[in-house]
Design a protein around this motif. Structure first.
Motif, short mmCIF file in Angstrom:
data_model
loop_
_atom_site.label_atom_id
_atom_site.label_comp_id
_atom_site.label_asym_id
_atom_site.label_seq_id
_atom_site.Cartn_x
_atom_site.Cartn_y
_atom_site.Cartn_z
N ASN A 15 0.79 -1.17 0.06
CA ASN A 15 -0.04 -0.12 0.05
C ASN A 15 0.74 1.25 -0.03
OD1 ASN A 15 -2.49 -1.13 0.08
ND2 ASN A 15 -2.81 -1.33 2.08
N SER A 60 1.08 11.91 -1.08
CA SER A 60 0.77 10.54 -0.55
C SER A 60 1.36 9.10 -0.89
CB SER A 60 -0.76 10.47 -0.17
OG SER A 60 -1.28 9.25 0.23
N GLY A 82 0.45 4.78 -2.40
CA GLY A 82 -0.78 4.12 -2.23
C GLY A 82 -0.07 2.86 -3.15
N ASP A 85 -5.39 10.01 -5.57
CA ASP A 85 -6.66 10.03 -4.65
C ASP A 85 -6.44 10.40 -3.47
OD1 ASP A 85 -7.69 9.51 -6.82
OD2 ASP A 85 -8.46 7.48 -6.41
N HIS A 86 -5.74 9.49 -2.60
CA HIS A 86 -5.49 9.91 -1.25
C HIS A 86 -4.73 11.34 -0.88
CE1 HIS A 86 -5.92 6.01 0.52
NE2 HIS A 86 -4.95 5.26 -0.04
N ASP A 142 -7.45 13.88 -1.34
CA ASP A 142 -8.48 13.84 -0.23
C ASP A 142 -7.87 14.50 0.98
OD1 ASP A 142 -10.23 12.18 -1.41
OD2 ASP A 142 -9.54 10.37 -0.39
N LEU A 186 -6.80 14.47 7.48
CA LEU A 186 -7.13 13.42 6.41
C LEU A 186 -8.69 13.14 6.35
CD1 LEU A 186 -4.23 12.68 6.92
CD2 LEU A 186 -4.82 10.21 7.20
N ASP A 201 -10.02 7.39 5.99
CA ASP A 201 -8.69 7.61 5.36
C ASP A 201 -7.54 6.81 6.45
OD1 ASP A 201 -9.20 8.18 2.91
OD2 ASP A 201 -8.10 9.75 2.67
N LYS A 202 -6.77 6.00 5.63
CA LYS A 202 -5.67 5.61 6.27
C LYS A 202 -4.63 6.41 6.37
CE LYS A 202 -8.23 1.87 6.79
NZ LYS A 202 -8.89 1.69 8.13
N TRP A 203 -3.48 6.11 7.27
CA TRP A 203 -2.04 6.69 7.05
C TRP A 203 -1.32 6.18 6.10
CZ3 TRP A 203 2.94 5.08 7.93
CH2 TRP A 203 3.86 5.91 8.11
N ARG A 204 -1.17 7.06 4.93
CA ARG A 204 -0.28 6.54 3.94
C ARG A 204 0.97 7.50 3.50
NH1 ARG A 204 -2.39 2.49 4.76
NH2 ARG A 204 -3.99 1.35 3.33
N GLN A 241 0.93 10.68 4.27
CA GLN A 241 0.48 12.01 3.76
C GLN A 241 1.47 13.11 4.36
OE1 GLN A 241 -1.36 9.72 5.20
NE2 GLN A 241 -3.36 9.55 4.09
#
Lengths: 110, 526
Positions: free
Chosen positions: B348, B426, B428, B436-437, B440, B460, B464-467, B469
């Motif tokens: 991810n 971000s 992904g 997209d992240h 967002d 966030l 949303d997950k932590w990616r 960002q």
């Protein structure tokens, strides 16, 4: 050389044969076997019998089934297996030979 | 009237007088030692016990079935002792097992059981009423929110053998009262040590040489053995306690979401709130399977600690190789599963993408821009204990908000006007997802004439997950333009280049002008 030891050795050799012999017929439970062996003065203490029964059973010569008893715990009834019967047949042969041999020696001395 | 005990031999209940009980117990233990602990030995012993029960039933004719010493002696005479068997079987070399020391062993008590007989067995071991232990157990169940105490019970249930033969049942109860007993055995132990020491001294006075070494060896051996025994029990107790509290901590943090044994001193517990922590990181499905595997990974060693510890303290015999190997297998599988889950989650983070928005500051006449930090709306709220890289989780009126700190840099503008660039980035699984992240992410700033108000945080989107960002703000200053950095801007400015290499912390509260060779501190003329 102790007399008691020699006697015990002699008895030990035939004890297994005797147990098989007693069981040749209807199934019996330990107390019946003990009674017969005691009457014949083959054993003195009962504790001797149990290890032998277990060992004979583990060797496949005996089998047992549980039967309910009106007094006390359920009982193990032992009987000969086919293997046991064959084994007994062979023992009978060698017993006869042994008795024969001893008899001959005794006779020649008499 | 003599004191009597109730015993169960081969399924029949008898009342036995105290002295008879002592003799019978010794006899049965002796038989047990003679026939050994293998399957065959157990079977023989069970047969003999059945026979003893039969004789008792025959001879204790009265309704009450009281076994007297005389009757026990008769039975022993009929059944014979190991010495007799040896004689009848003609085995003159039969090793005579030395007078058995009747040691108390932990068994499960099938006669006094509610579930597995663990409390009954422990009661017999400690000579306490099992009811008290059951109450303690239920209380433990309630305080520990059921699972850890239940697991501890299950460990004992599986590991501790059931007292099947009468000899085992007698061993389970051991001798007299416990405290006295322990004292006695310790005193015996000490006496043994003393004696061997005395022997050593004597041998030293009377003869020198080899014996001396033997004696010294014996003393050391005995002292060592005594110390070892104490150490084993102490370590066992520590293992039990830490295993138990470890489980407690683990399970409460897995299920409830927080470890409520955090405050316990000296006891190690996992302190991270697993579910919470993971929810921000990974997909919901992965959270669950991850939790299960983490549970197995950490839980199985703790169960093993409980098992080994209780074995060290109570010295019961057990034979559960299959279960043990099974648990080792589950542990290894969990390890593999966790690795697999983690790798799938790591993908991810494979790609990075960013979204850039540039806005020209609409203030032609402005020569100086004032950069200020907007009010921190979240100052009053407590951040949750953990900090994920640059992200924080705050609970605002019951809702969880995930915030991050943006970074602000100042650079030269290519044109003639001030420009603000916000770059959101971000990671992904794919570039598209990463983008997209990134889009967002929510970040705001406000422009009022020549003043720019920057929010101290970006957000966030919910769910949303932590990616990883990030938000990078760049204020582009045209040549000749000046910016003023407000004191509070120190929170977000990051490594701004300037000609004097002034550190960020020293740049605030001052005016900076964009000159041909870079940002220069502007001395105020007036």
């Amino acid at each position: 050389m102790k007399l008691e030891n020699t006697k015990a050795q002699m008895r030990k050799g035939v004890l297994e044969y005797c147990i098989l012999l007693v069981l040749d017929g209807e199934p019996l439970y330990a107390s019946n076997i003990i009674q017969e062996l005691k009457e014949a003065k083959m054993i003195v203490v009962e504790g001797t019998l149990y290890p032998l029964l277990t060992r004979l059973k583990n060797a496949g010569l005996l089998a047992y089934r549980w039967e309910e008893s009106t007094q006390g715990p359920p009982r193990k009834y032992y009987e000969l297996t086919d293997k046991g019967r064959k084994f007994l047949g062979e023992l009978e042969g060698s017993w006869a030979e042994l008795v024969d041999a001893v008899g001959k020696i005794r006779k020649s001395r008499a | 009237m003599k004191k009597t005990f109730t015993i169960n031999i081969s399924g029949t209940v008898f009342h036995i007088e105290e002295d008879a009980y002592e003799v019978l117990q010794k006899y049965l233990v002796k038989l047990k030692n003679h026939f050994g602990n293998e399957e065959e030995g157990k079977e023989i012993l069970a047969d003999i016990e059945a026979r003893i029960a039969e004789i008792f039933a025959e001879k204790s004719s009265d309704e009450k079935r009281v076994i007297t010493l005389l009757l026990v002696e008769q039975v022993i005479e009929t059944m014979g002792t190991p010495e007799d068997f040896a004689e009848e079987e003609g085995e003159d070399e039969e090793e005579f097992v030395s007078q058995p020391k009747r040691k108390r062993r932990l068994y499960r008590d099938p006669e006094h059981r509610v579930l597995g007989g663990v409390c009954g067995g422990l009661g017999a071991y400690f000579n306490i009423d099992p009811v008290i232990l059951r109450i303690i157990f239920v209380v433990l169940l309630i305080i520990t929110s059921i699972v850890p105490a239940l697991l501890a019970y299950l460990v004992l249930w599986i590991a501790v053998p059931k007292a099947i033969t009468t000899a085992q049942r007698l061993e389970m109860r051991g001798q007299e009262a416990t405290v006295k007993n322990i004292e006695k055995s310790i005193r015996e132990e000490v006496k043994e040590v003393k004696e061997s020491y005395k022997k050593f001294k004597e041998s030293d006075t009377y003869s020198r040489g080899k014996k001396k070494v033997d004696g010294a060896g014996e003393v050391t051996y005995n002292v060592f053995r005594l110390l070892l025994k104490v150490a084993v029990v102490v370590i066992g107790v520590i293992l039990i306690i830490s295993g138990f509290f470890g489980l407690l901590g683990l399970i409460s943090s897995l299920i409830i979401g927080q470890s409520f044994v955090q405050g316990w001193p000296l006891i190690w517990t996992p302190e991270i709130n697993f579910p919470d922590f993971l929810n921000y990181l990974v997909e919901p499905g992965a959270v669950k399977s991850g939790l299960v595997t983490v549970g197995f990974l950490a839980g199985i060693p703790m169960l093993a600690m409980l098992y080994v510890g209780s074995k060290m303290v109570f010295r019961y015999k057990s034979n559960n190789t299959a279960i043990g190997l099974g648990l080792v297998g589950v542990w290894l599988l969990s390890l593999i599963a966790l690795v697999v889950i983690s790798t799938s989650q790591i993908s991810n983070f494979k790609n990075q993408a960013s979204v850039v928005e540039s806005v020209t500051v609409d203030c032609d006449s402005c020569q100086t821009l004032y950069l200020k930090l907007a009010e921190d709306k979240y100052k009053g709220y407590a951040a949750q204990a953990w900090d994920l890289n640059k992200l924080k989780v705050m609970v605002v009126e019951g809702d969880r908000v995930i915030l991050g700190n943006p970074r602000l840099d100042i650079d030269r503008a290519s044109g003639n006007s001030f420009l603000v660039t916000v770059k959101k980035s971000s990671r992904g699984r794919t570039r598209e997802i990463a983008r997209d992240h990134a889009s967002d992410l929510v970040y705001k700033y406000q422009v009022q004439d020549s003043v720019l108000f920057f929010e101290p945080y970006f957000f966030l989107e919910e769910g949303d997950k932590w990616r990883d960002q990030e938000v990078h703000i760049t204020v582009k200053v045209p040549e000749g333009g000046t910016v003023f950095l407000d004191e509070r801007m120190v929170d977000i400015i990051y490594d701004i280049d300037n000609v004097t290499n002034t550190l960020d912390g020293d740049m605030v509260g001052k005016y900076w002008e964009m000159k041909p060779d870079g940002l220069t501190l502007k001395e105020l003329a007036e």
